[in-house]
Design an enzyme around this catalytic site. Structure first.
Site, mmCIF file in Angstrom:
data_model
loop_
_atom_site.group_PDB
_atom_site.id
_atom_site.type_symbol
_atom_site.label_atom_id
_atom_site.label_comp_id
_atom_site.label_asym_id
_atom_site.label_seq_id
_atom_site.Cartn_x
_atom_site.Cartn_y
_atom_site.Cartn_z
ATOM 1 N N ASP A 189 -5.459 0.258 -4.729
ATOM 2 C CA ASP A 189 -4.834 1.374 -5.445
ATOM 3 C C ASP A 189 -5.610 2.058 -6.298
ATOM 4 O O ASP A 189 -6.267 1.071 -7.124
ATOM 5 C CB ASP A 189 -3.333 0.682 -5.901
ATOM 6 N N ASP B 18 -10.533 3.941 -5.666
ATOM 7 C CA ASP B 18 -10.550 4.704 -4.524
ATOM 8 C C ASP B 18 -11.334 4.059 -3.421
ATOM 9 O O ASP B 18 -12.490 3.817 -3.679
ATOM 10 C CB ASP B 18 -11.234 5.839 -4.876
ATOM 11 N N TRP C 3 5.463 -3.996 -0.736
ATOM 12 C CA TRP C 3 4.919 -4.247 0.594
ATOM 13 C C TRP C 3 3.810 -5.573 0.751
ATOM 14 O O TRP C 3 4.116 -6.118 1.593
ATOM 15 C CB TRP C 3 4.176 -3.030 1.400
ATOM 16 N N LYS D 195 3.158 6.460 6.264
ATOM 17 C CA LYS D 195 4.293 6.868 5.687
ATOM 18 C C LYS D 195 3.881 8.589 5.860
ATOM 19 O O LYS D 195 2.518 9.097 5.234
ATOM 20 C CB LYS D 195 4.780 6.750 4.254
ATOM 21 N N ASP E 166 1.842 3.306 2.483
ATOM 22 C CA ASP E 166 2.858 3.680 1.779
ATOM 23 C C ASP E 166 2.385 4.769 0.853
ATOM 24 O O ASP E 166 3.145 5.352 0.005
ATOM 25 C CB ASP E 166 3.717 2.865 1.123
ATOM 26 N N GLY F 8 3.855 -2.951 -5.518
ATOM 27 C CA GLY F 8 3.339 -4.337 -4.753
ATOM 28 C C GLY F 8 4.706 -4.897 -3.987
ATOM 29 O O GLY F 8 4.419 -5.901 -3.441
#
Length: 245
Positions: A111, A127, A85, A196, A156, A83
Site C-alpha cells: 500500500d 507503489d 482483508w 473491486k 480492494d 488491513g
C-alpha cells in the site's frame, strides 16, 4: 496500493454527538450516513471479531463461495491498508483460525499508506510499480528453493470518485488494469485474482478484460457490500496468458 480512504474501511468509535459541517442538507446526509454506519450489522460484527473494517466480510463471503484461500497459499493484498482483508487471510491460513500464532502460508500486503502491523503479514509500503518496492516484494517471495509464485492476488483498491463519470471510469479502469498486470507477472497459472470495481461507464470493458485474461470469471456482489452502492467484484481464475517477470 492505497489510492484513497476506502469509504467503509475504518470503523468509527461510538459517537454520542454528531457535528457536521456544511448546510442543513449536508448535515442531514452526514447524520443519516453515520447513523446507518454505526448501526450496520457488519460494522458491529467487525468490531466484535476484531477486524479493522467491515470489508473483511466481503472477502469472507467470496472465499466461502468460491474456495479462494487454501492452506499453504501465498497471498498478495494490493491496497491492503487498513488491513481487514489481510486480517481475514491471516486467520484463514492459521491452522486454528487464530489472529496470532502458527501460519500455514504467506501473506504480503502492499500500500502507498502505512498499515498497522498484523502478525504474520509482511507489509511493504510504496507503489508496487517502483523498482525498490518490487525488490522488497521479491525478497518477501524468496525461499531456499527460489522465488515462489502467488496463489491469490486480492485488490480492494479504489480511487477517490469525483462524480465526473468519464474521469471516475478511467481511474477505476487504471487500478483494475494494474491488478491484472500484476497477476499476470506474479501469479501461478492456476491462481486467482479478486478486484473491486463499480458499475457504470467502462464496466463492460473491464469484464471483457477479465474474460480475455482468465479462464473462469465470476461477478460477485457480497451481502456486506452496501445495497445502494455500485460496488461489485470480479474474480478471475486460471491465467490464459502468463507474462514472465
Amino acid at each position: 496500493m492505497k489510492v484513497n480512504a476506502k469509504s467503509d474501511h475504518k470503523l468509527l468509535p461510538k459517537v454520542t454527538k454528531v457535528v457536521a459541517k456544511g448546510d442543513a442538507k449536508g448535515k442531514k446526509v452526514n447524520k443519516a450516513w453515520l447513523h446507518d454506519h454505526i448501526n450496520d450489522p457488519y460494522v458491529k460484527q467487525a468490531r466484535k471479531e476484531g477486524y479493522r473494517a467491515r470489508a473483511a466480510f466481503k472477502l469472507k463471503e467470496m472465499d466461502e463461495t468460491l474456495g479462494l484461500i487454501k492452506p499453504g497459499d501465498c497471498v498478495v493484498d494490493l491496497g491492503s491498508t487498513p488491513g481487514a482483508w489481510s486480517q481475514y487471510v491471516r486467520r484463514k491460513l492459521s491452522p486454528t483460525g487464530a489472529a496470532v500464532g502458527a501460519l500455514n502460508g504467506r501473506i504480503i500486503g502492499l500500500d502507498l499508506l502505512p498499515m498497522e502491523p498484523i502478525e504474520g503479514v509482511v507489509f511493504i509500503q510504496g507503489d508496487f510499480r517502483e523498482p525498490e518496492v518490487l525488490a522488497k516484494l521479491e525478497q518477501a517471495l524468496s525461499t531456499e528453493k527460489g522465488p515462489v509464485k502467488v496463489d491469490l492476488v486480492i485488490s480492494d483498491m479504489a480511487p477517490n470518485l469525483s462524480g465526473i463519470e468519464s474521469a471516475d471510469a478511467a481511474r477505476i479502469a487504471h487500478l483494475v488494469e494494474l491488478a491484472v498486470e500484476f497477476a499476470q507477472t506474479r501469479m501461478k497459472p492456476d491462481g486467482a485474482l479478486v478486484v473491486k470495481l463499480f458499475h457504470g461507464s467502462g464496466y463492460d470493458d473491464l469484464v471483457k478484460l477479465f474474460q480475455a485474461s482468465f479462464k473462469v470469471v465470476k461477478r460477485m456482489k457480497p451481502k456486506a457490500s452496501r445495497p445502494n452502492s455500485s460496488e461489485t467484484f470480479l474474480v478471475g481464475r486460471g491465467l490464459k496468458n502468463v507474462t514472465p517477470v
